[in-house]
Every structure is written in C-alpha cells, then in structure tokens.
Design an enzyme around this catalytic site. Structure first.
Site, PDB file in Angstrom:
ATOM      1  N   ASP A  16     156.274 -11.255  60.504  1.00  0.00           N
ATOM      2  CA  ASP A  16     155.586 -10.538  59.316  1.00  0.00           C
ATOM      3  C   ASP A  16     156.446 -10.210  58.290  1.00  0.00           C
ATOM      4  OD1 ASP A  16     153.688 -10.765  61.109  1.00  0.00           O
ATOM      5  OD2 ASP A  16     153.502  -8.492  61.423  1.00  0.00           O
ATOM      6  N   ASP A 136     139.610  -9.247  63.015  1.00  0.00           N
ATOM      7  CA  ASP A 136     140.057  -7.951  63.508  1.00  0.00           C
ATOM      8  C   ASP A 136     139.020  -7.159  64.092  1.00  0.00           C
ATOM      9  OD1 ASP A 136     142.487  -9.116  62.584  1.00  0.00           O
ATOM     10  OD2 ASP A 136     142.448  -8.264  60.517  1.00  0.00           O
TER      11      ASP A 136
END
Length: 245
Positions: A16, A136
């Site tokens: 990330d 999500d």
C-alpha cells in the site's frame, strides 16, 4: 457451489503506497499509518520470500479519486515479474486500460464499479479476466468513497451483478476488522464464496496463521495480507505452509 479446498489458495502480500512510501492504515483511517519504506524494496522482498503475485494500492488515489503515486507504482511494475493487481483511484475505463497495457495484470475497481457497473464490462471486453471488483463491507453493506458511504446493497447482491458483467474476481474487505490485527470474520466471506461463481479474495484483519487457515477454509481463492507481514507476526513462507499442511 465450489467445495472447500485449499488447492492453490494464495497468500498475497499488500504493498500500500502513500506519499511514495509503503504504509499500513488502521481501518482505512488516514493518520493511523505506519510506514515501511520503499515500495520497490518491499515488493522485491515479498517476491524473494516466495510471493507468486502482489497486491498494490495507491492509497492517496483511493482517497483523492485520482492516481497520486503513479511513479512509485510504475517503478514496482517495472521491477517485478510476478502478476500484479492495483487498486486506488482508477475511475475510468481508459485509465484502467492504460495500466493494463503498461504491464499491470489486473485492475481493482471499487467506487468506480459501484457508481458505474458498466465500466466492468467495458474493460473486460478488450481485456478479459483483468477486472477485480473490490467490495468493502461494513455492517453487512457495501461501502464506498474510502469507506465513508453505504451503497445500499449487500456484498452478495453486488458480487452477482459484477460476475455477470465479466469481473474475474471479487476482492472482499471486511472493514469492521481491517488493519486492526484482531482476527478475521469468516462468515461473510463464506457467504460470498457460496453465492458467487467467481473467485473471492479475502482481505482485512489477518493477524495470525490461524486467521489465514480460517480464510482458506471458507473456500476463498486467496487472502491479501498487509500489517501482519510487515509487523513480522509471521512470514510469507509460514503462511503458505500453514495452508499446505
């Protein structure tokens, strides 16, 4: 209905990127990050440790809605020779196709796919098997815009829709447990695996080898692991062999 088998279950390290550096956030909240250095070095480290693919995220892109860390991400794409998937700030079919033509294997679409499901079909038409839709979930509903808004649809409903449009996999993140290193919730993953024909990649909350095993048991195809690997809770090799046992 696929049977629960560990065959080919893959542990995918997350790289990330925020402000050009590798970070891990807690529950996706900016300001909670811990930094772990250079993205190319991190990527190389995971490949040396046996990663057969990588999960890249442009975190600034995810929050700002456009790609912010293109240079850092490009540098990773240029150095690694394993399949890579990238998410964060990819909002248009053109942007996605551009990345795929530059050597990315799969684009991960979240907000863009929720707002405009047809984008999945559009990209899949010229680049089949290249779109992963990121769902999500918070409290059993799909959330968008950096986990701040509910899309008013359940993960199962959403997954069915995207499978029909040509998505090659679903990346499922349970926001309730994300980044906290407190363990995984397997039930929502199992429910999604049972309801959809395409592979489910689980993400969020993995803290122990037990968590990795538990997700493999759900029938998911893979798990993305970030914090636990960076914090040395276990090695990639240990995670992979925990499943192969």
């Amino acid at each position: 209905m696929r049977t629960n088998t560990h065959d080919g279950f893959e542990v995918i390290p997350a790289v990330d990127v925020q402000d050009g550096e590798v970070v891990q956030l807690v529950q996706g909240e900016r300001g909670t990050e811990k930094t772990y250095g250079d993205p190319v070095e991190a990527a190389q480290r995971w490949i040396d440790a046996g990663a057969s693919s990588l999960h890249l995220v442009d975190l600034d892109g995810a929050f700002e809605g456009e790609r912010q860390n293109a240079d850092a991400i490009d540098a990773v794409l240029e150095t690694v020779d394993v399949p890579t998937q990238l998410g964060g700030g990819i909002r248009t079919a053109e942007g996605a196709i551009d990345l795929l033509e530059r050597g990315l294997d799969r684009v991960i679409l979240g907000t863009a796919a929720v707002e405009n499901p047809e984008i999945v079909a559009e990209i899949s038409e010229t680049h089949p098997d290249s779109v992963v839709v990121s769902l999500d979930a918070k409290d059993g509903e799909v959330v968008v815009e950096g986990w701040t808004e509910s899309a008013g649809i359940t993960p199962v409903e959403a997954a069915e829709r995207y499978a029909e449009l040509g998505a090659t996999a679903i990346l499922f993140t349970n926001v309730d447990v994300e980044g906290q290193l407190e363990g995984v919730a397997t039930e929502p993953v199992r429910e999604l695996v049972d309801a959809t024909e395409i592979p489910v990649i689980a993400s969020g909350g993995v803290a122990t080898l037990e968590d990795v095993r538990a997700l493999a048991e759900t029938g998911a195809a893979a798990v993305v692991v970030g914090s636990a690997l960076y914090e040395g809770k276990f090695t990639l090799e240990e995670a992979q062999s925990a499943i192969d046992e």
